[in-house]
Design an enzyme around this catalytic site. Structure first.
Site, PDB file in Angstrom:
ATOM      1  N   ALA A  37       0.829  -1.210   0.000  1.00  0.00           N
ATOM      2  CA  ALA A  37       0.000   0.000   0.000  1.00  0.00           C
ATOM      3  C   ALA A  37       0.861   1.257   0.000  1.00  0.00           C
ATOM      4  CB  ALA A  37      -0.935  -0.006   1.202  1.00  0.00           C
ATOM      5  N   TYR A  39       3.971   1.471  -1.194  1.00  0.00           N
ATOM      6  CA  TYR A  39       4.566   1.565  -2.532  1.00  0.00           C
ATOM      7  C   TYR A  39       3.559   2.194  -3.495  1.00  0.00           C
ATOM      8  CZ  TYR A  39       6.731   0.287  -6.981  1.00  0.00           C
ATOM      9  OH  TYR A  39       7.283   0.338  -8.229  1.00  0.00           O
ATOM     10  N   ASP A  40       2.311   1.724  -3.442  1.00  0.00           N
ATOM     11  CA  ASP A  40       1.277   2.252  -4.336  1.00  0.00           C
ATOM     12  C   ASP A  40       1.037   3.737  -4.089  1.00  0.00           C
ATOM     13  OD1 ASP A  40      -0.742  -0.794  -4.220  1.00  0.00           O
ATOM     14  OD2 ASP A  40       1.017  -0.259  -5.435  1.00  0.00           O
ATOM     15  N   LEU A  86      28.091 -21.635 -25.150  1.00  0.00           N
ATOM     16  CA  LEU A  86      28.964 -22.429 -24.293  1.00  0.00           C
ATOM     17  C   LEU A  86      29.104 -23.843 -24.830  1.00  0.00           C
ATOM     18  CD1 LEU A  86      27.684 -21.460 -20.715  1.00  0.00           C
ATOM     19  CD2 LEU A  86      29.727 -20.621 -21.878  1.00  0.00           C
ATOM     20  N   GLU A 119      26.670 -21.794 -11.214  1.00  0.00           N
ATOM     21  CA  GLU A 119      25.289 -21.347 -11.095  1.00  0.00           C
ATOM     22  C   GLU A 119      24.386 -22.231 -11.943  1.00  0.00           C
ATOM     23  OE1 GLU A 119      26.544 -17.765 -13.897  1.00  0.00           O
ATOM     24  OE2 GLU A 119      24.493 -17.537 -13.189  1.00  0.00           O
ATOM     25  N   LYS A 121      21.825 -23.287 -14.837  1.00  0.00           N
ATOM     26  CA  LYS A 121      21.631 -22.818 -16.215  1.00  0.00           C
ATOM     27  C   LYS A 121      20.129 -22.750 -16.478  1.00  0.00           C
ATOM     28  CE  LYS A 121      22.902 -23.706 -21.015  1.00  0.00           C
ATOM     29  NZ  LYS A 121      21.516 -23.620 -21.546  1.00  0.00           N
ATOM     30  N   ASP A 123      16.528 -22.165 -18.189  1.00  0.00           N
ATOM     31  CA  ASP A 123      15.981 -22.472 -19.510  1.00  0.00           C
ATOM     32  C   ASP A 123      15.084 -21.308 -19.922  1.00  0.00           C
ATOM     33  OD1 ASP A 123      14.163 -25.310 -20.965  1.00  0.00           O
ATOM     34  OD2 ASP A 123      15.583 -23.879 -21.800  1.00  0.00           O
ATOM     35  N   ARG A 142      19.877 -12.272 -27.784  1.00  0.00           N
ATOM     36  CA  ARG A 142      21.169 -12.823 -28.211  1.00  0.00           C
ATOM     37  C   ARG A 142      21.236 -12.929 -29.728  1.00  0.00           C
ATOM     38  NH1 ARG A 142      23.373 -17.582 -29.816  1.00  0.00           N
ATOM     39  NH2 ARG A 142      25.541 -17.938 -29.224  1.00  0.00           N
ATOM     40  N   GLU A 179      19.400 -13.987 -18.135  1.00  0.00           N
ATOM     41  CA  GLU A 179      18.367 -14.860 -18.692  1.00  0.00           C
ATOM     42  C   GLU A 179      16.997 -14.372 -18.247  1.00  0.00           C
ATOM     43  OE1 GLU A 179      18.313 -18.652 -20.960  1.00  0.00           O
ATOM     44  OE2 GLU A 179      19.880 -17.234 -20.370  1.00  0.00           O
ATOM     45  N   TYR A 229      17.446 -13.039 -14.194  1.00  0.00           N
ATOM     46  CA  TYR A 229      18.645 -13.191 -13.378  1.00  0.00           C
ATOM     47  C   TYR A 229      19.844 -12.838 -14.255  1.00  0.00           C
ATOM     48  CZ  TYR A 229      16.531 -15.644  -9.384  1.00  0.00           C
ATOM     49  OH  TYR A 229      15.809 -15.964  -8.263  1.00  0.00           O
ATOM     50  N   LYS A 295      32.370 -21.475 -14.555  1.00  0.00           N
ATOM     51  CA  LYS A 295      33.220 -20.446 -15.150  1.00  0.00           C
ATOM     52  C   LYS A 295      34.471 -20.269 -14.292  1.00  0.00           C
ATOM     53  CE  LYS A 295      29.157 -17.882 -16.757  1.00  0.00           C
ATOM     54  NZ  LYS A 295      28.364 -16.629 -16.615  1.00  0.00           N
ATOM     55  N   LYS A 319      25.047 -30.281 -18.734  1.00  0.00           N
ATOM     56  CA  LYS A 319      23.623 -30.545 -18.912  1.00  0.00           C
ATOM     57  C   LYS A 319      23.165 -31.741 -18.075  1.00  0.00           C
ATOM     58  CE  LYS A 319      22.751 -27.452 -22.156  1.00  0.00           C
ATOM     59  NZ  LYS A 319      22.178 -27.868 -23.431  1.00  0.00           N
ATOM     60  N   CYS A 413      10.492 -43.101 -54.271  1.00  0.00           N
ATOM     61  CA  CYS A 413      10.227 -41.871 -53.521  1.00  0.00           C
ATOM     62  C   CYS A 413       8.735 -41.751 -53.229  1.00  0.00           C
ATOM     63  CB  CYS A 413      10.708 -40.659 -54.325  1.00  0.00           C
ATOM     64  SG  CYS A 413      10.233 -39.069 -53.611  1.00  0.00           S
ATOM     65  N   CYS A 416       7.485 -38.512 -55.559  1.00  0.00           N
ATOM     66  CA  CYS A 416       7.483 -38.478 -57.028  1.00  0.00           C
ATOM     67  C   CYS A 416       7.590 -39.848 -57.687  1.00  0.00           C
ATOM     68  CB  CYS A 416       8.604 -37.581 -57.551  1.00  0.00           C
ATOM     69  SG  CYS A 416      10.265 -38.283 -57.318  1.00  0.00           S
ATOM     70  N   CYS A 431      16.196 -39.691 -52.848  1.00  0.00           N
ATOM     71  CA  CYS A 431      15.383 -39.761 -54.067  1.00  0.00           C
ATOM     72  C   CYS A 431      16.237 -39.280 -55.233  1.00  0.00           C
ATOM     73  CB  CYS A 431      14.157 -38.869 -53.916  1.00  0.00           C
ATOM     74  SG  CYS A 431      13.326 -38.468 -55.466  1.00  0.00           S
ATOM     75  N   CYS A 437      11.395 -33.728 -58.502  1.00  0.00           N
ATOM     76  CA  CYS A 437      10.618 -34.206 -57.356  1.00  0.00           C
ATOM     77  C   CYS A 437       9.926 -33.015 -56.703  1.00  0.00           C
ATOM     78  CB  CYS A 437      11.530 -34.901 -56.358  1.00  0.00           C
ATOM     79  SG  CYS A 437      10.673 -35.472 -54.878  1.00  0.00           S
TER      80      CYS A 437
END
Length: 674
Positions: A37, A39-40, A86, A119, A121, A123, A142, A179, A229, A295, A319, A413, A416, A431, A437
């Protein structure tokens, strides 16, 4: 309008500073000092002042995170420092091999301590934020590592991204990399909201983050639960700490969020322990990860280690095993690619793998099918890792039904009806229909019109398919015989667009021989090979009549590529297409052949190690321009080995064969003298 006084200006500045500090405490420290409140209240007071006094409004005001108008397209941003990818480790031995390489290059023993900054990684989507004099001026994706898209207005909507830096001791120019992602909880809420409103839902958090960040309307981005982050930096103009971990702490002081799981690990053993720890915590983390990153912590050591290709030698991503699921293989179909390659594709009982419903998966080629003994009706393990196309990893033989059927390569094929040929020692079947084709024809025309080929602006993939489906074109030359009426009658075309395309087609007729050779789509003939062929032969007729043996005298053309070239030009229909293309007006300026009068004609060089004055590719291009051949391996026929810093096994081989060694100074003299 009331008069803007210094006192009001000072009040607005105090309110902005207060809100920036509240944001830092809430998002970075995770320790809010005031209720929402309050902050608002401060936010609304500032907003009221800026409305009453428009001159107070600044781009970095907390009130300006949302509200920019939609854009028509993203601008292009060239990264001041490339955003490198990487290298990957997938097993414990890969990690220890990485540590060993680091030690060898730094000339450290096994007993010496190496500290790694470690750290998770995430996604998500990698971005670069540029600050000048403490203010956010640009944000970019990137992209391809060298060039990305300008997403500044969208990044401004992220509360976890500071628009001004805290304190006063930050660099004049600071590029921060990190990321952007959507947490698991945020993803569930986003999809729940979409389902409630009967709107689109997302397959997984990564796709949701990428799609949200690339909205042309930043007001839509602002409604998505994006977070960020930070993990590194790009261009920096100012003082730097001596360690990566200290740089992260500095970034945190300046207002950025750093992953709380970031730590320091000692040697490979410490990294392996961290990998196992994060793996155990993976399902409990608030966000998706696909591995951890190691790293080398000391910047001095990072600089000594340098880079290889497009990746640093001082960092690696470790990974976790790809997520897998069981399902049933219902059928197999064969898809025909641009070069005629037949790829077996598994039609699966739909299954959710890593947040994505998978119903198709690649089987790669018949060698893989036979090696894994995959049969129709089998229960199979489907694997998906990140953006990689799902694949059938293996078969659960214990569940194989008696009705399971072997997968057979078709004799003709499926598109064709031409004969399917599987060359000995090649995994891929093809083919033989070539440019006739239908599957290959579409892709051949798309390739011919692509940017690196004839660069026909406006002739995109969908239009090519539309033209072929409407039977307006059948083969490559037909594209240049189109008229205004034919094009204007197409759906969503119109006379103006049709006229623009015809102008682009006419413009593309003036090309170069290397582009034309590349545009033909010959197997394994890329831009570099096409350029070498053009420089060597000078005209298309001489090239078409060259034998396999003669083709192998061209720089970087080995036996396999030579056979592909000879086979292509031996086909009457291919020669006919080339003749027709010339008849419709495609032409290029004459090229001077790399003949015997070139300064370095008949000489063969090999380049190894690191050059300081130019890249190895640049050195290769300069030598080739003087008529030399640059080979990839040393032999008794090598004229000389050009050895840069940290030359390895090629230097030893050259010495054993008595091949002359030329250092970088000698290379520069060679180039200048000729």
């Amino acid at each position: 309008m009331s008069k803007l006084t210094p006192a009001i200006q000072h009040l607005a500045e105090l309110l902005r500073t207060e809100l920036h500090e509240y944001n830092y405490q809430y998002y970075v420290l995770d320790k809010p000092t005031v209720p929402d409140a309050e902050y608002d209240r401060v936010f609304q007071e500032l907003q009221k002042l800026e409305t009453e006094y428009p001159d107070l409004l600044t781009p970095d005001s907390p009130t300006q995170r949302v509200g920019a108008a939609p854009i028509s397209a993203f601008g292009e941003v060239v990264h001041a420092v490339p955003m490198l990818s990487l290298g990957n480790a997938f097993a414990e031995e890969d990690l220890f091999a990485f540590d060993k390489r680091v030690r060898e290059r730094l000339k450290l023993s096994e007993s010496d301590l190496i500290e790694y900054s470690v750290e998770p990684k995430l996604d998500g989507l990698a971005v670069n934020l540029r600050y000048e004099n403490g203010k956010l001026v640009r944000a970019a994706t990137r992209g391809d590592g060298a060039t990305g898209e300008d997403i500044t207005q969208n990044i401004r909507t992220l509360a976890t991204v500071p628009m001004v830096l805290r304190g006063h001791e930050f660099p004049k120019i600071l590029e921060v990399r990190g990321e952007v992602f959507i947490s698991k909880a945020g993803f569930e809420k986003l999809n729940a909201r979409g389902r409630d409103k009967d709107e689109k839902t997302f397959a997984n958090p990564r796709n949701a983050a990428a799609g949200s960040l690339r909205q042309l309307d930043p007001r839509i981005t602002a409604t998505r639960p994006l977070e960020m982050y930070c993990y590194g930096f790009g261009e920096v103009d100012g003082a730097m700490p001596e360690r990566h971990s200290d740089m992260l702490l500095a970034l945190r002081q300046w207002g950025f969020r750093i992953n709380p799981e970031t730590s320091i690990a000692n040697n490979a053993e410490g990294c392996w322990a961290y990998y196992q720890y994060i793996g155990q915590q993976r399902d409990k983390l608030a966000y998706d990860i696909d591995g951890v990153v190691y790293k080398v912590d000391k910047f001095e050591w990072q600089q000594q280690l340098g880079f290889v290709s497009r990746a640093p030698r001082w960092a690696i991503a470790h990974k976790y095993p790809a997520q897998e699921q069981l399902t049933i293989l219902n059928d197999v179909e064969f898809q025909v690619g641009r070069t005629g390659a037949l790829t077996p594709v598994a039609r699966l009982e739909p299954v959710n793998v890593a947040g994505v419903v998978v119903s198709n998966a690649t089987l790669h080629n018949m060698d893989e099918v036979e090696r894994k003994d995959i049969r129709i009706g089998d229960t199979v393990i489907v694997r998906r890792a990140g953006d990689v196309i799902p694949e059938v990893a293996s078969v659960v033989l214990e569940r194989r039904p008696t009705t399971a059927k072997k997968i057979k390569l078709p004799k003709v094929c499926p598109v064709c009806g031409s004969e399917v040929l599987r060359v000995e020692d090649e995994a891929v079947a093809r083919c033989t229909g070539g440019l006739f084709c239908a599957a290959q024809r579409k892709e051949a025309i798309k390739h011919f019109a692509s940017r690196k080929a004839l660069d026909v602006e406006g002739l995109g993939d969908k239009l090519v398919e539309q033209l072929i489906d409407a039977k307006l074109i059948e083969h490559l030359p037909d594209v240049f015989r189109l008229n205004l009426q034919q094009l204007a009658n197409l759906e969503r075309m119109g006379e103006k667009s049709a006229a623009n395309l015809l102008a682009a087609l006419d413009k593309s007729k003036q090309t170069t021989l290397p582009r034309f050779i590349y545009a033909l789509g010959i197997r394994e003939v890329g831009e570099a090979t096409a350029k070498n062929l053009a420089q060597h032969y000078g005209d298309i007729e001489t090239l078409m009549n060259a034998s396999v043996e003669q083709l192998q005298t061209v720089n970087d053309v080995g036996p396999i590529v030579a056979q592909h070239l000879a086979h292509f030009f031996q086909q009457a229909h291919n020669r006919d297409v080339i003749k027709q293309l010339q008849n419709v007006g495609i032409h290029w300026p004459a090229l001077q052949r790399t003949g015997t009068d070139a300064p370095l004609a008949g000489k063969t060089y090999v380049i190894t190690g690191t050059l300081s004055s130019m890249s190895r590719d640049e050195a290769k291009a300069k030598l080739e321009a003087l008529g030399a051949k640059v080979a990839g391996s040393v032999s008794k026929n090598t004229t000389a080995l050009i050895a840069g810093e940290a030359a390895g096994s090629k230097l030893e081989k050259a010495e054993s064969l008595g091949v002359p060694i030329v250092d970088e100074a000698g290379l520069l003299s060679l180039l200048v003298d000729n």
